[in-house]
Design a protein around this motif. Structure first.
Motif, PDB file in Angstrom:
ATOM      1  N   UNK A   1     -13.188  16.041   2.551  1.00  0.00           N
ATOM      2  CA  UNK A   1     -14.313  15.112   2.811  1.00  0.00           C
ATOM      3  C   UNK A   1     -13.359  13.892   3.831  1.00  0.00           C
ATOM      4  N   UNK A   2     -14.351  13.755   4.839  1.00  0.00           N
ATOM      5  CA  UNK A   2     -13.718  12.202   5.715  1.00  0.00           C
ATOM      6  C   UNK A   2     -13.709  10.924   5.006  1.00  0.00           C
ATOM      7  N   UNK A   3     -14.388  11.003   3.780  1.00  0.00           N
ATOM      8  CA  UNK A   3     -14.828   9.624   3.023  1.00  0.00           C
ATOM      9  C   UNK A   3     -13.272   9.464   2.473  1.00  0.00           C
ATOM     10  N   UNK A   4     -12.596  10.570   2.312  1.00  0.00           N
ATOM     11  CA  UNK A   4     -11.482  10.531   1.475  1.00  0.00           C
ATOM     12  C   UNK A   4     -10.261   9.319   2.454  1.00  0.00           C
ATOM     13  N   UNK A   5     -10.350   9.617   3.604  1.00  0.00           N
ATOM     14  CA  UNK A   5      -9.566   8.891   4.591  1.00  0.00           C
ATOM     15  C   UNK A   5      -9.694   7.258   4.405  1.00  0.00           C
ATOM     16  N   UNK A   6     -10.898   6.711   3.887  1.00  0.00           N
ATOM     17  CA  UNK A   6     -11.190   5.406   3.642  1.00  0.00           C
ATOM     18  C   UNK A   6     -10.273   5.055   2.446  1.00  0.00           C
ATOM     19  N   UNK A   7      -9.602   5.741   1.696  1.00  0.00           N
ATOM     20  CA  UNK A   7      -8.614   5.557   0.424  1.00  0.00           C
ATOM     21  C   UNK A   7      -7.165   5.679   1.008  1.00  0.00           C
ATOM     22  N   UNK A   8      -6.906   6.326   1.948  1.00  0.00           N
ATOM     23  CA  UNK A   8      -5.646   6.566   2.547  1.00  0.00           C
ATOM     24  C   UNK A   8      -4.786   5.171   2.748  1.00  0.00           C
ATOM     25  N   UNK A   9      -5.351   4.247   3.195  1.00  0.00           N
ATOM     26  CA  UNK A   9      -4.752   2.994   3.156  1.00  0.00           C
ATOM     27  C   UNK A   9      -4.473   2.266   2.116  1.00  0.00           C
ATOM     28  N   UNK A  10      -5.210   2.575   1.047  1.00  0.00           N
ATOM     29  CA  UNK A  10      -4.958   2.100  -0.400  1.00  0.00           C
ATOM     30  C   UNK A  10      -3.761   2.806  -0.939  1.00  0.00           C
ATOM     31  N   UNK A  11      -3.678   4.271  -0.605  1.00  0.00           N
ATOM     32  CA  UNK A  11      -2.635   5.050  -1.109  1.00  0.00           C
ATOM     33  C   UNK A  11      -1.443   4.532  -0.364  1.00  0.00           C
ATOM     34  N   UNK A  12      -1.558   4.010   0.922  1.00  0.00           N
ATOM     35  CA  UNK A  12      -0.378   3.594   1.557  1.00  0.00           C
ATOM     36  C   UNK A  12       0.190   2.117   1.020  1.00  0.00           C
ATOM     37  N   UNK A  13      -0.860   1.601   0.553  1.00  0.00           N
ATOM     38  CA  UNK A  13      -0.519   0.133   0.005  1.00  0.00           C
ATOM     39  C   UNK A  13       0.264   0.196  -1.209  1.00  0.00           C
ATOM     40  N   UNK A  14      -0.192   1.153  -2.321  1.00  0.00           N
ATOM     41  CA  UNK A  14       0.333   1.453  -3.431  1.00  0.00           C
ATOM     42  C   UNK A  14       1.940   1.929  -3.125  1.00  0.00           C
ATOM     43  N   UNK A  15       2.109   2.750  -1.966  1.00  0.00           N
ATOM     44  CA  UNK A  15       3.571   3.014  -2.105  1.00  0.00           C
ATOM     45  C   UNK A  15       4.197   1.959  -1.375  1.00  0.00           C
ATOM     46  N   UNK A  16       3.754   1.189  -0.468  1.00  0.00           N
ATOM     47  CA  UNK A  16       4.740  -0.005  -0.208  1.00  0.00           C
ATOM     48  C   UNK A  16       4.796  -0.924  -1.222  1.00  0.00           C
TER      49      UNK A  16
ATOM     50  N   UNK B   1       9.776  -3.410   8.176  1.00  0.00           N
ATOM     51  CA  UNK B   1       9.109  -2.310   8.435  1.00  0.00           C
ATOM     52  C   UNK B   1       9.664  -1.123   7.488  1.00  0.00           C
ATOM     53  N   UNK B   2      10.467  -1.434   6.460  1.00  0.00           N
ATOM     54  CA  UNK B   2      10.689  -0.434   5.781  1.00  0.00           C
ATOM     55  C   UNK B   2       9.540  -0.130   4.855  1.00  0.00           C
ATOM     56  N   UNK B   3       8.842  -1.197   4.358  1.00  0.00           N
ATOM     57  CA  UNK B   3       7.652  -0.755   3.409  1.00  0.00           C
ATOM     58  C   UNK B   3       6.358  -0.310   4.122  1.00  0.00           C
ATOM     59  N   UNK B   4       6.340  -0.826   5.415  1.00  0.00           N
ATOM     60  CA  UNK B   4       5.156  -0.305   6.226  1.00  0.00           C
ATOM     61  C   UNK B   4       5.443   1.355   6.596  1.00  0.00           C
ATOM     62  N   UNK B   5       6.666   1.585   6.944  1.00  0.00           N
ATOM     63  CA  UNK B   5       7.073   2.760   7.679  1.00  0.00           C
ATOM     64  C   UNK B   5       7.170   3.858   6.349  1.00  0.00           C
ATOM     65  N   UNK B   6       7.769   3.280   5.088  1.00  0.00           N
ATOM     66  CA  UNK B   6       7.764   4.345   3.941  1.00  0.00           C
ATOM     67  C   UNK B   6       5.969   4.780   3.719  1.00  0.00           C
ATOM     68  N   UNK B   7       5.233   3.701   3.885  1.00  0.00           N
ATOM     69  CA  UNK B   7       3.971   3.965   3.294  1.00  0.00           C
ATOM     70  C   UNK B   7       3.057   4.804   4.417  1.00  0.00           C
ATOM     71  N   UNK B   8       3.651   4.636   5.680  1.00  0.00           N
ATOM     72  CA  UNK B   8       2.999   5.572   6.718  1.00  0.00           C
ATOM     73  C   UNK B   8       3.496   6.956   6.392  1.00  0.00           C
ATOM     74  N   UNK B   9       4.577   7.367   6.213  1.00  0.00           N
ATOM     75  CA  UNK B   9       5.084   8.659   5.658  1.00  0.00           C
ATOM     76  C   UNK B   9       4.270   9.005   4.624  1.00  0.00           C
ATOM     77  N   UNK B  10       3.978   8.233   3.645  1.00  0.00           N
ATOM     78  CA  UNK B  10       3.265   8.947   2.538  1.00  0.00           C
ATOM     79  C   UNK B  10       1.538   9.091   3.190  1.00  0.00           C
ATOM     80  N   UNK B  11       1.277   7.994   3.830  1.00  0.00           N
ATOM     81  CA  UNK B  11      -0.014   8.344   4.352  1.00  0.00           C
ATOM     82  C   UNK B  11      -0.306   9.787   4.980  1.00  0.00           C
TER      83      UNK B  11
END
Length: 367
Positions: free
Chosen positions: A89-104, A68-78
């Motif tokens: 633009x709402x289209x940027x929301x499509x890339x938020x999970x990718x930002x979370x993945x990079x943070x994780x 949960x450390x990696x998913x939780x810290x990525x959630x805070x970054x997201x």
């Protein structure tokens, strides 16, 4: 003969992936209610978390108590990224999970370097210490983690983009379904790569893997980083779905939940953790509305799986399917009556146990 078998396997896999995609597409039309869509969204993000955890436990043999450390810290970054993108633009929301993945993945690089220096019990204890350390540190930095109340956000970033603003739960579901399909395909593809094969070898016999020239620690480290990346995607999707993240997302309880769901589904099969995530979320979201003892039932299910079905629900399903194909019609008729009698006995036992538990809960509550 071998070529025909390979072609049949490839064709079968294509049909399975097509069926999976079709299931994700039509699920909201079968369950159109907003509450049902919310549960489906939770199932999607939890499936990614369970599959990413199985990269450690099922594929590489690393029992971690701190996923949960990696998913939780990525959630805070997201959440912070979405707050920065407010008005965009709402289209940027499509890339938020990718930002979370990079943070994780970045967290996996840092914490994995420490965790994977050992294996077995030592690795598990280090991961346990890390999750407690991060959970405690979250309350020490309220500016980033929001203290006990957490950090909230709004997934509706700005003006609709081609009619999409992610205000409705249906649009959020399809966002999660898209990333679920992409992540699942990527994690399955990883099992077919040389790294995935070597990870299995390290899980089964690290000494032999080292003998043929592969460093077990390096393999564990690489799998740890990749697992953290997909966990980050799952954490970011959870943040988008709930629009709030708190220290609870980093807790040991959250890590134990991921471990529990993965093991119940079956760590020996790729689709096992997905089944476990589905069952676990349904237990948490649906059964909790009918009884206060849902956690007890989930614990009993885990004990039963460990004792009688170590392969999980997926293992039971595959064993039953294999047995069914091998039995003849005459043999099925002979086994039908004993099977039905045993099933009736198990159902009566389960019903009596549930009745006793509910009576005790109601008595304790004074109802």
């Amino acid at each position: 003969m071998s070529m025909n078998l390979t072609m049949n396997l490839r064709t079968g896999r294509k049909w399975i992936w097509m069926a999976f995609a079709l299931l994700l597409l039509v699920a909201p039309w079968v369950f159109p209610q907003s509450a049902a869509l919310s549960i489906l969204s939770q199932c999607g993000s939890m499936m990614i978390l369970a599959l990413s955890f199985n990269m450690l436990l099922g594929q590489t043999g690393m029992l971690s108590f701190g996923h949960a450390v990696y998913s939780g810290l990525a959630a805070f970054v997201a959440v912070h990224v979405m707050n920065r993108l407010a008005g965009g633009s709402p289209a940027m929301l499509l890339l938020v999970p990718l930002a979370g993945g990079c943070a994780g993945m970045l967290c996996g690089v840092v914490f994995g370097f420490v965790t994977t220096r050992k294996s077995g019990t030592a690795l598990s204890m280090i991961s346990l210490a890390l999750v407690e350390l991060v959970a405690a540190a979250a309350l020490m930095f309220p500016g980033w983690f929001g203290g006990e109340s957490g950090v909230s956000t709004d997934r509706v970033l700005g003006a609709p983009f081609f009619g999409i603003d992610f205000a409705s739960q249906l649009q959020v579901y399809y966002l999660i379904a898209f990333w679920l399909f992409v992540s699942t395909a990527a994690m399955y593809g990883l099992t077919l790569t040389p790294l995935g094969r070597i990870a299995n070898a390290v899980r089964d016999n690290p000494e032999r893997a080292a003998f043929i020239g592969h460093d077990p620690r390096r393999v564990r480290y690489l799998m740890f980083i990749l697992s953290a990346f997909f966990a980050g995607i799952g954490g970011a999707l959870s943040a988008i779905n709930f629009e709030i993240v708190s220290a609870e997302n980093l807790s040991l309880l959250r890590s134990a939940q991921i471990l529990l769901f993965t093991f119940i589904g079956g760590i020996g099969y790729f689709f096992g953790p997905m089944i476990g995530a589905l069952v676990g979320v349904l237990f948490s979201a649906l059964l909790s509305t009918y009884t206060r003892g849902w956690q007890l039932y989930l614990g009993l299910l885990f004990v039963i799986v460990v004792l009688f079905a170590p392969g999980g629900i997926a293992g039971v399903w595959m064993t039953a399917a294999t047995t069914w194909r091998r039995l003849t019609v005459l043999r099925l008729r002979q086994l039908a009556l004993p099977f039905l009698l045993r099933l009736a006995g198990l159902l009566l036992l389960a019903g009596g146990t549930v009745l006793l538990i509910e009576i005790l809960y109601r008595r304790a509550a004074g109802i």
